[in-house]
Design a protein around this motif. Structure first.
Motif, PDB file in Angstrom:
ATOM      1  N   LYS A   1       0.840  -1.200   0.000  1.00 60.52           N
ATOM      2  CA  LYS A   1       0.000   0.000   0.000  1.00 60.52           C
ATOM      3  C   LYS A   1       0.877   1.254   0.000  1.00 60.52           C
ATOM      4  O   LYS A   1       1.986   1.231   0.555  1.00 60.52           O
ATOM      5  N   PRO A   2       0.386   2.360  -0.574  1.00 62.17           N
ATOM      6  CA  PRO A   2       1.124   3.625  -0.445  1.00 62.17           C
ATOM      7  C   PRO A   2       1.379   3.940   1.032  1.00 62.17           C
ATOM      8  O   PRO A   2       0.479   3.816   1.863  1.00 62.17           O
ATOM      9  N   GLY A   3       2.607   4.290   1.342  1.00 56.71           N
ATOM     10  CA  GLY A   3       2.970   4.555   2.737  1.00 56.71           C
ATOM     11  C   GLY A   3       3.411   3.325   3.496  1.00 56.71           C
ATOM     12  O   GLY A   3       3.888   3.427   4.631  1.00 56.71           O
ATOM     13  N   GLY A   4       3.259   2.152   2.873  1.00 59.67           N
ATOM     14  CA  GLY A   4       3.669   0.914   3.527  1.00 59.67           C
ATOM     15  C   GLY A   4       5.179   0.742   3.503  1.00 59.67           C
ATOM     16  O   GLY A   4       5.896   1.415   2.753  1.00 59.67           O
TER      17      GLY A   4
ATOM     18  N   SER B   1      14.040   5.274  -6.841  1.00 59.02           N
ATOM     19  CA  SER B   1      13.901   6.717  -6.600  1.00 59.02           C
ATOM     20  C   SER B   1      12.511   7.217  -6.997  1.00 59.02           C
ATOM     21  O   SER B   1      12.012   8.194  -6.435  1.00 59.02           O
ATOM     22  N   GLU B   2      11.881   6.531  -7.935  1.00 58.22           N
ATOM     23  CA  GLU B   2      10.537   6.920  -8.380  1.00 58.22           C
ATOM     24  C   GLU B   2       9.440   6.353  -7.479  1.00 58.22           C
ATOM     25  O   GLU B   2       8.382   6.964  -7.321  1.00 58.22           O
ATOM     26  N   GLN B   3       9.682   5.185  -6.893  1.00 52.38           N
ATOM     27  CA  GLN B   3       8.618   4.447  -6.212  1.00 52.38           C
ATOM     28  C   GLN B   3       8.643   4.541  -4.689  1.00 52.38           C
ATOM     29  O   GLN B   3       7.600   4.424  -4.048  1.00 52.38           O
ATOM     30  N   VAL B   4       9.821   4.703  -4.115  1.00 52.07           N
ATOM     31  CA  VAL B   4       9.943   4.596  -2.655  1.00 52.07           C
ATOM     32  C   VAL B   4      10.855   5.676  -2.092  1.00 52.07           C
ATOM     33  O   VAL B   4      11.624   6.312  -2.825  1.00 52.07           O
TER      34      VAL B   4
ATOM     35  N   VAL C   1      15.594  -0.982   4.156  1.00 54.72           N
ATOM     36  CA  VAL C   1      14.241  -0.580   4.565  1.00 54.72           C
ATOM     37  C   VAL C   1      13.743   0.533   3.647  1.00 54.72           C
ATOM     38  O   VAL C   1      14.421   1.555   3.463  1.00 54.72           O
ATOM     39  N   LEU C   2      12.558   0.326   3.083  1.00 51.00           N
ATOM     40  CA  LEU C   2      11.962   1.277   2.146  1.00 51.00           C
ATOM     41  C   LEU C   2      10.553   1.643   2.603  1.00 51.00           C
ATOM     42  O   LEU C   2       9.896   0.866   3.299  1.00 51.00           O
ATOM     43  N   GLN C   3      10.095   2.815   2.182  1.00 49.52           N
ATOM     44  CA  GLN C   3       8.691   3.187   2.364  1.00 49.52           C
ATOM     45  C   GLN C   3       8.126   3.593   1.011  1.00 49.52           C
ATOM     46  O   GLN C   3       8.704   4.433   0.313  1.00 49.52           O
ATOM     47  N   LYS C   4       7.020   2.964   0.649  1.00 46.29           N
ATOM     48  CA  LYS C   4       6.403   3.287  -0.637  1.00 46.29           C
ATOM     49  C   LYS C   4       5.868   4.715  -0.599  1.00 46.29           C
ATOM     50  O   LYS C   4       5.241   5.133   0.370  1.00 46.29           O
TER      51      LYS C   4
END
Length: 331
Positions: A231-234, A258-261, A285-288
């Motif tokens: 989900k966005p923000g996940g 760089s475009e997605q997260v 660790v990434l955040q969408k």
């Protein structure tokens, strides 16, 4: 000498699996899955066994009341039995995420997901389920709807049985994780990335991170699939090879990320965890991205000390807490 609860459970797993292995003429891991089913159901479900074998198994099972043990005691004993079976396995994909790494993942997921009393979690390369159940057992105060996907029939069966024995209601899917997943978008993904080439060139065609020529990197496609499934923000928590951004396909990966997260952190695990320093890994660790979200002021970059070094670990936890205060709580 008194044996530990984990040894008690392991001995029953091991002895009964060995009996079934001989009787069913199958591998140790297949027999372990069978004995796990018997323990979960409370009876012997294999109809082709001789009467003598049934009696031998019944005697062994009567020595163990699985409900008397904690989830972690069961998980560790089951993991030990799986590791024994993997030593005899010729399949290179039969590997397990070590406990110590699972505990670091658990800590990070607790930190990043702290504001949620319940969330959904996907492991798209669940294997035997050890990483996922380690996390769930550490977060028993949080309601987590969890999913595991793996293409390997035996590994997913072992994962399913292990989850049942630990009373963890994980939903499992036995399929190629890079094919469409029939799972709703999740709040978080955790994955020990399978590293290598994806043999299905046709299946890779739909991915932005497909190779321009030849086979695509499976680990790149897993990252893309995981982001698409979040989900966005996940958040996404990956175990990555340290050389992830050193391949000829890495510029495309860098651009896609760089475009997605928003990259949150890269935590390098101590080389002492790995037999071969060249095989050392990090937690990524990434955040969408989502419209209301800002990237952290700075990415959390850390070299984790040995987990057995208590003072160094406390110092590192202090640094991570400080990063959260400055980059997450102030947003």
């Amino acid at each position: 000498m008194k044996i530990s609860p984990m040894e008690t459970i392991f001995n029953i797993f091991n002895e009964t699996a060995t009996i079934l292995q001989e009787e069913l003429n199958c591998s140790y891991l297949e027999a372990l899955a069978e004995t796990g089913e018997n323990l979960f159901h409370g009876n012997i479900i294999q109809e082709e066994l001789s009467e003598l074998t049934v009696k031998r198994l019944q005697k062994k099972y009567s020595e163990l009341n699985i409900d008397m043990f904690s989830q972690e005691q069961i998980r560790k004993a089951y993991q030990l039995a799986i590791l024994k079976g993997m030593k005899d396995s010729v399949q290179s994909n039969h590997q397990m995420t070590p406990d110590s790494i699972g505990l670091v993942f658990s800590y990070l997921i607790k930190k990043f997901m702290a504001e949620l009393s319940s969330f959904s979690l996907l492991d798209p390369a669940v294997g035997t389920g050890n990483l996922l159940t380690t996390i769930l057992n550490q977060m028993d105060d949080t309601e987590i709807t969890s999913y595991g996907v793996d293409i390997d029939d035996l590994l997913i069966k072992l994962a399913y049985i292990g989850a049942n024995l630990q009373s963890q209601p994980i939903q499992f899917f036995n399929q190629d994780s890079l094919e469409p997943l029939f799972i709703e978008s999740v709040d978080a993904v955790v994955c020990d990335l399978p590293v290598g080439y994806y043999p299905n060139d046709e299946g890779a065609e739909k991915y932005t991170l497909k190779a321009d020529k030849g086979h695509s990197y499976a680990h790149h496609l897993f990252i893309e699939q995981s982001i698409n499934q979040t989900k966005p923000g996940g958040y996404l928590f990956f175990l990555i090879p340290n050389g992830l951004f050193e391949s000829e396909q890495s510029p495309k990966l860098h651009k896609f990320l760089s475009e997605q997260v928003n990259i949150q952190g890269i935590l390098k695990l101590p080389e002492s965890m790995f037999k071969n320093p060249n095989a050392a890994k990090s937690i990524f660790v990434l955040q969408k991205k989502a419209p209301s979200l800002k990237a952290p002021k700075q990415v959390l970059i850390a070299n984790l000390p040995s987990l057995s070094n208590q003072s160094s670990m406390e110092n590192m936890i202090g640094k991570i807490d400080k990063w959260f205060m400055e980059n997450k709580l102030e947003q």
